[in-house]
Each structure stands twice: as C-alpha cells, then as structure tokens.
Design a protein around this motif. Structure first.
Motif, PDB file in Angstrom:
ATOM      1  N   ARG A  50       0.857  -1.187   0.000  1.00  0.00           N
ATOM      2  CA  ARG A  50       0.000   0.000   0.000  1.00  0.00           C
ATOM      3  C   ARG A  50       0.890   1.232   0.000  1.00  0.00           C
ATOM      4  N   LEU A  51       1.127   1.800  -1.187  1.00  0.00           N
ATOM      5  CA  LEU A  51       2.050   2.924  -1.308  1.00  0.00           C
ATOM      6  C   LEU A  51       1.542   4.170  -0.600  1.00  0.00           C
ATOM      7  N   GLU A  52       0.213   4.302  -0.464  1.00  0.00           N
ATOM      8  CA  GLU A  52      -0.333   5.513   0.134  1.00  0.00           C
ATOM      9  C   GLU A  52      -0.233   5.523   1.664  1.00  0.00           C
ATOM     10  N   VAL A  53       0.116   4.393   2.257  1.00  0.00           N
ATOM     11  CA  VAL A  53       0.207   4.293   3.722  1.00  0.00           C
ATOM     12  C   VAL A  53       1.614   4.685   4.164  1.00  0.00           C
ATOM     13  N   PRO A  54       1.753   5.693   5.037  1.00  0.00           N
ATOM     14  CA  PRO A  54       3.086   6.068   5.523  1.00  0.00           C
ATOM     15  C   PRO A  54       3.687   4.959   6.371  1.00  0.00           C
ATOM     16  N   ALA A  55       5.010   4.844   6.297  1.00  0.00           N
ATOM     17  CA  ALA A  55       5.675   3.766   7.029  1.00  0.00           C
ATOM     18  C   ALA A  55       7.109   4.153   7.336  1.00  0.00           C
ATOM     19  N   THR A  56       7.699   3.451   8.259  1.00  0.00           N
ATOM     20  CA  THR A  56       9.124   3.573   8.555  1.00  0.00           C
ATOM     21  C   THR A  56       9.725   2.162   8.511  1.00  0.00           C
ATOM     22  N   ASP A 103      10.963   5.903   5.027  1.00  0.00           N
ATOM     23  CA  ASP A 103      10.078   4.910   4.420  1.00  0.00           C
ATOM     24  C   ASP A 103      10.883   4.143   3.369  1.00  0.00           C
ATOM     25  N   LEU A 104      11.724   3.254   3.840  1.00  0.00           N
ATOM     26  CA  LEU A 104      12.682   2.562   2.973  1.00  0.00           C
ATOM     27  C   LEU A 104      12.005   1.467   2.148  1.00  0.00           C
ATOM     28  N   GLN A 105      12.344   1.435   0.856  1.00  0.00           N
ATOM     29  CA  GLN A 105      11.927   0.334  -0.002  1.00  0.00           C
ATOM     30  C   GLN A 105      13.133  -0.300  -0.703  1.00  0.00           C
ATOM     31  N   ASP A 106      14.186   0.495  -0.845  1.00  0.00           N
ATOM     32  CA  ASP A 106      15.438  -0.009  -1.414  1.00  0.00           C
ATOM     33  C   ASP A 106      16.465  -0.075  -0.293  1.00  0.00           C
ATOM     34  N   GLY A 107      16.867  -1.283   0.053  1.00  0.00           N
ATOM     35  CA  GLY A 107      17.821  -1.473   1.145  1.00  0.00           C
ATOM     36  C   GLY A 107      19.184  -1.937   0.660  1.00  0.00           C
ATOM     37  N   SER A 108      19.564  -1.541  -0.545  1.00  0.00           N
ATOM     38  CA  SER A 108      20.823  -2.002  -1.134  1.00  0.00           C
ATOM     39  C   SER A 108      22.034  -1.394  -0.430  1.00  0.00           C
ATOM     40  N   ILE A 109      23.127  -2.131  -0.431  1.00  0.00           N
ATOM     41  CA  ILE A 109      24.392  -1.636   0.096  1.00  0.00           C
ATOM     42  C   ILE A 109      25.483  -1.865  -0.945  1.00  0.00           C
ATOM     43  N   LEU A 130       3.925   0.056   9.429  1.00  0.00           N
ATOM     44  CA  LEU A 130       2.975   0.861   8.663  1.00  0.00           C
ATOM     45  C   LEU A 130       2.026   1.571   9.622  1.00  0.00           C
ATOM     46  N   ASN A 131       1.833   2.857   9.387  1.00  0.00           N
ATOM     47  CA  ASN A 131       0.996   3.683  10.265  1.00  0.00           C
ATOM     48  C   ASN A 131      -0.352   3.933   9.599  1.00  0.00           C
ATOM     49  N   PHE A 132      -1.416   3.340  10.153  1.00  0.00           N
ATOM     50  CA  PHE A 132      -2.764   3.493   9.623  1.00  0.00           C
ATOM     51  C   PHE A 132      -3.573   4.543  10.383  1.00  0.00           C
ATOM     52  N   GLY A 133      -2.907   5.377  11.166  1.00  0.00           N
ATOM     53  CA  GLY A 133      -3.589   6.427  11.917  1.00  0.00           C
ATOM     54  C   GLY A 133      -3.980   5.962  13.301  1.00  0.00           C
ATOM     55  N   ASN A 134      -4.952   5.057  13.357  1.00  0.00           N
ATOM     56  CA  ASN A 134      -5.422   4.567  14.650  1.00  0.00           C
ATOM     57  C   ASN A 134      -4.587   3.414  15.189  1.00  0.00           C
ATOM     58  N   TYR A 135      -3.854   2.764  14.306  1.00  0.00           N
ATOM     59  CA  TYR A 135      -3.025   1.649  14.786  1.00  0.00           C
ATOM     60  C   TYR A 135      -1.835   1.471  13.851  1.00  0.00           C
ATOM     61  N   GLU A 136      -0.860   0.703  14.307  1.00  0.00           N
ATOM     62  CA  GLU A 136       0.334   0.410  13.523  1.00  0.00           C
ATOM     63  C   GLU A 136       0.397  -1.078  13.216  1.00  0.00           C
ATOM     64  N   TYR A 137       0.945  -1.371  12.038  1.00  0.00           N
ATOM     65  CA  TYR A 137       1.067  -2.770  11.631  1.00  0.00           C
ATOM     66  C   TYR A 137       2.528  -3.075  11.335  1.00  0.00           C
ATOM     67  N   ARG A 138       3.019  -4.137  11.909  1.00  0.00           N
ATOM     68  CA  ARG A 138       4.431  -4.525  11.766  1.00  0.00           C
ATOM     69  C   ARG A 138       4.551  -5.599  10.678  1.00  0.00           C
TER      70      ARG A 138
END
Length: 221
Positions: A50-56, A103-109, A130-138
């Motif tokens: 889900r690209l629209e969902v902010p994440a770390t 919001d990492l998607q490329d983890g290359s080294i 992933l941060n859905f506002g009311n809750y977070e999903y790991r």
C-alpha cells in the motif's frame, strides 16, 4: 495508435496531479557475481503493498561465508544512520538504498574492494512499521543473495539474453513505426482521392447545370 494515446494520457494525468502519483517500485533481483578488487552493489528491494500508507523501516544485513554454518550481522541502517557491525567489512560497506526518507523500499548496500573472502550468502532483512492512523502494523521481509567472487568478469546467459531482447524490442518498435507511417499515408491518400472525386463530381454537376441553363435561355430566345 490507441495504446499510444492511452500512454500519453496517463503521463499527462500524472504530470497534472503530481502529488497523487507515486513512483513505481519493482523488486529486481541483485546481481550475484562480483569481481575481486572492484566494488559491488548488493541489491535488496522490498516494495510496500500500500504505497499511500506512511511507514518507517530499518534494514539489517547478515553474512554467512562458505565455511560458516550461521549468519553474522554485518550492517545496520536506520534513517540516515548506518553502522558496520563486522570487522571483515569495516570501512567497506556503504548505504546504496533509499535516500532522504525513513520509508525505505530499497535497502541495497555497496561493497568496496571486494575480496574472495566475501563469497557466500547474504541475508537482507526489512523491518517495516505501517501507520494506519489509529493503529500500527508490523511487517518484515527477507531476501537471500548468493554471491560468487571471481578474478575476471564473465558474461552470463542473463546478460546476453537481455541484450538480445533489447535489440529485438528496438527492431520491433521500428517495424511498428514503419507500419504506422504506411497506414497513415494510405489513409491520407484515400481521403485525398475521395475529396478529389467529390470535387470533380461537384464541378461536373455545376458545369452540367450551367449548360442546361444556357440551353434553356437559347430556347426562350
């Protein structure tokens, strides 16, 4: 022509609504052959569903040499902070993934000055929240890369196939353009001939009508 119009329309829509358009993420496999003494990129991409969902996210790398049975952590990255955790890779590992975002998607080294001792299996581990506002999903993802270090670069089958496909695509595109040009030329030519016939018919009709009118005038006289 229809496909081309749809492509141009999509590109225009994306340009006009830039905030609503997201960069595409493609999980491309890493190369697996490195040359001793040179640099090498260990690719690791994990796309969000889900690209629209902010994440770390954080990224950890592990390594298992040919003569080892367990993985050892060698590198860790947390937003703009990287740490090499194995002396074998000290000052040789650098971040080559997503920039200026947590919001990492490329983890290359990137490995500097590759040695034969770098041959083995690498494990890339994404830990994402992933941060859905009311809750977070790991969520997490793991990628494995088997690296072989050689003295001289060899050209693999995949590379040859990619080049062949590129040339085939170029030739196919040129043929398609020629077909489109011929089709458009014929269509314009047919339209021109029809217009010419219509003009000739109209001219003949006018000439015939004028002739009839002249004949009527002569009879009246």
């Amino acid at each position: 022509m229809t496909a081309l119009r749809l492509l141009l329309a999509s590109a225009l829509a994306c340009a006009l609504h830039a905030p609503a358009c997201h960069a595409a993420c493609v999980e491309v496999d890493s190369d697996t052959e490195a040359v001793a003494g040179k640099g090498f990129k260990l690719g690791c991409i994990s796309c969000k569903m889900r690209l629209e969902v902010p994440a770390t996210a954080t990224v950890d790398w592990y390594f298992k040499a040919r003569d080892e049975s367990d993985f050892t952590q060698i590198y860790s990255y947390v937003y703009q902070n990287e740490m090499v955790t194995d002396d074998r890779f000290w000052a040789r590992l650098h971040w080559n993934g997503s920039k200026r975002t947590s919001d990492l998607q490329d983890g290359s080294i990137y490995i500097l000055n590759v040695t034969f001792n770098d041959t083995g299996v690498y494990r890339c581990y994404f830990d994402r929240t992933l941060n859905f506002g009311n809750y977070e999903y790991r969520a997490n993802a793991t990628k494995f890369i088997t690296l072989n270090v050689v003295a001289k670069a060899t050209r693999g089958t995949a590379s040859i196939l990619s080049e062949v496909m590129m040339y085939v695509s170029i030739i196919g595109l040129q043929v398609w353009l020629v077909v489109e040009m011929v089709y458009c030329y014929r269509k314009i030519s047919v339209a021109g001939e029809e217009a010419l016939r219509e003009s000739a018919a109209e001219y003949l009709a006018i000439a015939s009508e004028s002739k009839d009118n002249c004949a009527g005038v002569q009879v009246a006289e």
